[in-house]
Design an enzyme around this catalytic site. Structure first.
Site, short mmCIF file in Angstrom:
data_model
loop_
_atom_site.label_atom_id
_atom_site.label_comp_id
_atom_site.label_asym_id
_atom_site.label_seq_id
_atom_site.Cartn_x
_atom_site.Cartn_y
_atom_site.Cartn_z
NE ARG A 169 10.95 -9.25 -17.05
CZ ARG A 169 10.13 -8.25 -16.70
NH1 ARG A 169 9.29 -7.74 -17.56
NH2 ARG A 169 10.19 -7.75 -15.47
CB SER A 243 13.18 -11.78 -11.98
OG SER A 243 12.61 -10.67 -11.35
CD GLU A 338 13.71 -11.82 -16.35
OE1 GLU A 338 12.67 -11.67 -15.69
OE2 GLU A 338 14.65 -11.01 -16.35
P1 FAD Z 1 23.04 -9.24 -21.60
O1 FAD Z 1 22.93 -9.92 -20.29
O2 FAD Z 1 24.40 -8.84 -22.04
O3 FAD Z 1 22.39 -10.16 -22.72
C1 FAD Z 1 21.12 -10.73 -22.53
C2 FAD Z 1 20.78 -11.59 -23.75
O4 FAD Z 1 20.65 -10.76 -24.90
C3 FAD Z 1 21.89 -12.58 -24.11
O5 FAD Z 1 21.27 -13.73 -24.65
C4 FAD Z 1 22.70 -11.86 -25.18
O6 FAD Z 1 23.37 -12.77 -26.05
C5 FAD Z 1 21.62 -11.08 -25.89
N1 FAD Z 1 22.07 -9.79 -26.43
C6 FAD Z 1 22.52 -8.72 -25.72
N2 FAD Z 1 22.75 -7.69 -26.52
C7 FAD Z 1 22.45 -8.09 -27.79
C8 FAD Z 1 22.48 -7.46 -29.06
N3 FAD Z 1 22.88 -6.19 -29.22
N4 FAD Z 1 22.11 -8.18 -30.15
C9 FAD Z 1 21.72 -9.46 -30.01
N5 FAD Z 1 21.66 -10.12 -28.83
C10 FAD Z 1 22.02 -9.44 -27.74
N6 FAD Z 1 14.89 -6.94 -16.56
C11 FAD Z 1 13.63 -6.46 -16.70
O7 FAD Z 1 13.00 -6.68 -17.75
N7 FAD Z 1 13.03 -5.73 -15.72
C12 FAD Z 1 13.64 -5.44 -14.56
O8 FAD Z 1 13.08 -4.78 -13.71
C13 FAD Z 1 14.97 -5.93 -14.37
N8 FAD Z 1 15.63 -5.69 -13.21
C14 FAD Z 1 16.89 -6.16 -13.03
C15 FAD Z 1 17.55 -5.88 -11.83
C16 FAD Z 1 18.83 -6.33 -11.62
C17 FAD Z 1 19.53 -6.01 -10.32
C18 FAD Z 1 19.50 -7.06 -12.63
C19 FAD Z 1 20.92 -7.50 -12.44
C20 FAD Z 1 18.85 -7.35 -13.83
C21 FAD Z 1 17.53 -6.92 -14.03
N9 FAD Z 1 16.83 -7.19 -15.23
C22 FAD Z 1 15.57 -6.70 -15.41
C23 FAD Z 1 17.45 -8.02 -16.27
C24 FAD Z 1 18.37 -7.23 -17.22
O9 FAD Z 1 18.72 -6.00 -16.68
C25 FAD Z 1 17.70 -6.99 -18.58
O10 FAD Z 1 17.33 -8.20 -19.17
C26 FAD Z 1 18.62 -6.24 -19.54
O11 FAD Z 1 17.91 -5.86 -20.69
C27 FAD Z 1 19.83 -7.07 -19.96
O12 FAD Z 1 20.68 -6.23 -20.70
P2 FAD Z 1 22.20 -6.58 -20.95
O13 FAD Z 1 22.74 -5.58 -21.89
O14 FAD Z 1 22.91 -6.72 -19.65
O15 FAD Z 1 22.04 -7.99 -21.65
N1 EPU Z 2 7.04 -11.44 -2.99
C1 EPU Z 2 7.14 -12.19 -1.83
N2 EPU Z 2 8.38 -12.61 -1.47
C2 EPU Z 2 9.49 -12.31 -2.16
C3 EPU Z 2 9.38 -11.55 -3.35
C4 EPU Z 2 8.13 -11.12 -3.75
O1 EPU Z 2 6.15 -12.49 -1.17
O2 EPU Z 2 10.57 -12.72 -1.75
C5 EPU Z 2 5.71 -10.94 -3.38
C6 EPU Z 2 5.58 -9.42 -3.15
O3 EPU Z 2 5.21 -9.15 -1.83
C7 EPU Z 2 4.52 -9.05 -4.14
C8 EPU Z 2 4.79 -10.00 -5.31
O4 EPU Z 2 5.52 -11.11 -4.77
O5 EPU Z 2 3.25 -9.32 -3.64
C9 EPU Z 2 5.55 -9.36 -6.46
O6 EPU Z 2 6.81 -8.89 -6.00
P1 EPU Z 2 7.55 -7.62 -6.64
O7 EPU Z 2 6.60 -6.47 -6.71
O8 EPU Z 2 8.83 -7.43 -5.93
O9 EPU Z 2 7.80 -7.99 -8.14
P2 EPU Z 2 8.23 -9.34 -8.85
O10 EPU Z 2 7.03 -9.95 -9.47
O11 EPU Z 2 9.03 -10.19 -7.95
C10 EPU Z 2 8.58 -8.21 -11.17
C11 EPU Z 2 9.60 -8.32 -12.26
C12 EPU Z 2 10.77 -7.42 -11.96
C13 EPU Z 2 10.27 -5.98 -11.90
C14 EPU Z 2 9.20 -5.87 -10.81
C15 EPU Z 2 8.53 -4.51 -10.80
C16 EPU Z 2 9.43 -10.49 -13.30
C17 EPU Z 2 9.99 -11.85 -13.44
N3 EPU Z 2 10.03 -9.70 -12.43
O12 EPU Z 2 9.18 -8.74 -10.00
O13 EPU Z 2 11.71 -7.52 -13.04
O14 EPU Z 2 11.33 -5.09 -11.64
O15 EPU Z 2 8.17 -6.86 -11.04
O16 EPU Z 2 7.75 -4.33 -11.95
O17 EPU Z 2 8.47 -10.15 -13.98
C18 EPU Z 2 13.57 -8.76 -13.80
O18 EPU Z 2 12.88 -9.06 -14.79
O19 EPU Z 2 14.77 -9.12 -13.69
C19 EPU Z 2 13.00 -7.94 -12.76
C20 EPU Z 2 13.66 -7.59 -11.66
#
Ligand code: FAD
Ligand code: EPU
Length: 342
Positions: A169, A243, A338
């Protein structure tokens, strides 16, 4: 080119925070970006000339205040093949393309590598910012290069994977180059022959549940979509940014001592240490499902903070600090955010 004033960002951030930005515009090309920046410099007050915020899908950002500068929404589009060899195809994707749209584009054409990253909200341009990852894959595994615009020098710069210094991240754009560059295009290297990655246990289980017999990119994508939809709140229904904190890594010794005190604490080997599950610790502290006004901790995933309607960014941020403090007190582990806080 059209620069709006006192513009509400409510529908431009997935937390649904009603923050205002003094100036707002979107851009579709690098030339348009340059024009807007030149115009902004003629209208901005001296104190805010350098306050330039680039926005993608707004899904990893929390506005705790109004933004006193210009917010620029990146709308650069297009997906084109720029190179091909026997094994790979290199796709250049505009920063303003929706990430999941890009994933579907690849799956539809049989290009492998991004299927485990299905349904991550946001745009392609932000994908290298924090090296997005999920279900055993991070974009650094398929990143080739990106093209970015240096705001002050007005220069185009190419970054290789090494230049980006990707980590969990993390990238150089969150530190040394924070606010310095606008990412315009990203080139990804996709496999023409699928190498399926089902190492993440839950994917195998979901594929079995789906009764999938022949593995395919579409099946893996669907499995990931099913798992994600079962735990993560849809930002269209309830405000959130995924997250809120990163999962912290501790030393093997620290993990051993935590395991003695907290039997069953999840831990995954990571580099030299052990990665802990922040969601598990937050749940153990009793926050899961907690709500104060409209700011809350999600009832199915404690790592996700939510806006039930009209919470302010400040309220959500304050809740995050109370959560981090209690995790610190109970586990002596520090949680880092994050989400990008403005
Ligand atoms: P924004 O929120 O618009 O921007 C994020 C940052 O990047 C800001 O600081 C912004 O200024 C900068 N930025 C954006 N675009 C540019 C650009 N073109 N040039 C320079 N700077 C820029 N992330 C994960 O890694 N794994 C996950 O599984 C995951 N699951 C998610 C689930 C949900 C429900 C949600 C809401 C979010 C999740 N995220 C996850 C976080 C998010 O989706 C990612 O970080 C995504 O890449 C953000 O993209 P965005 O375009 O919305 O960025
Ligand atoms: N867990 C709990 N309670 C909770 C949530 C999680 O006990 O309320 C436990 C789960 O049971 C599991 C462990 O924590 O044992 C990990 O949970 P999960 O698999 O849901 O993944 P996570 O670590 O919470 C990460 C990423 C996610 C990504 C998933 C799948 C980070 C910070 N988050 O979540 O990314 O989608 O793994 O790879 O690394 C994001 O970055 O925004 C994001 C959603």
């Amino acid at each position: 080119m059209n620069i709006s004033r006192h513009f509400s960002l409510r529908s431009y951030n997935s937390f649904g925070i009603d923050a205002r930005t003094d100036f707002f515009s979107s851009f579709h090309t690098r030339e348009e970006l340059e024009e807007i920046l030149a115009e902004y410099h003629t209208i901005a007050s001296a104190a805010h000339k350098d306050d330039i915020l680039i926005l993608g899908g707004g899904s990893n950002i929390l506005f705790t205040r109004d933004y006193p500068g210009i917010t620029l929404k990146n709308e650069i589009r297009g997906i084109t093949a720029v190179r091909e060899d026997d094994q790979h195809i290199y796709l250049k994707v505009g920063a303003g393309e929706n990430w999941h749209g890009f994933v579907r584009y690849c799956i539809d054409r049989g290009f492998a590598g991004v299927e485990n990253l299905s349904l991550i909200p946001g745009n392609a341009g932000a994908s290298p910012m924090q090296n997005i990852g999920a279900y055993g894959v991070e974009i650094k595994d398929l990143f080739h290069e990106l093209e970015a615009f240096h705001i002050k020098d007005k220069a185009l710069v190419r970054f290789s994977a090494e230049d980006c210094r990707f980590g969990y991240r993390d990238s150089v754009f969150k530190h040394k180059y924070k606010g310095v560059f606008v990412i315009l295009q990203v080139v990804y290297r996709l496999n023409k022959t699928p190498v399926f990655n089902t190492s993440y246990g839950a994917i195998e289980e979901e594929l079995e549940r789906m009764k999938v017999t022949g593995l395919s990119l579409a099946a893996i994508s669907q499995a990931v979509i099913n798992i994600r939809s079962s735990k993560l709140p849809d930002p269209g229904q309830i405000g959130n940014a995924g997250s809120f904190f990163k999962n912290p890594t501790v030393s093997a010794e620290k993990y051993a001592s935590l395991s003695e005190r907290f039997p069953g604490i999840p831990g995954y080997p990571s580099g030299e240490g052990v990665k802990l599950a922040a969601g598990w610790m937050i749940e153990q502290c009793g926050w899961k499902g907690y709500r104060s006004g409209d700011a809350g901790c999600h009832s199915r995933q404690a790592l996700v903070l939510v806006n039930h309607g009209n919470a302010s960014g400040k309220e959500i941020n304050e809740l995050s600090e109370r959560i981090a403090k209690s995790v610190q007190e109970k586990f002596e582990v520090t949680l880092d955010k994050e989400v990008n806080i403005i």
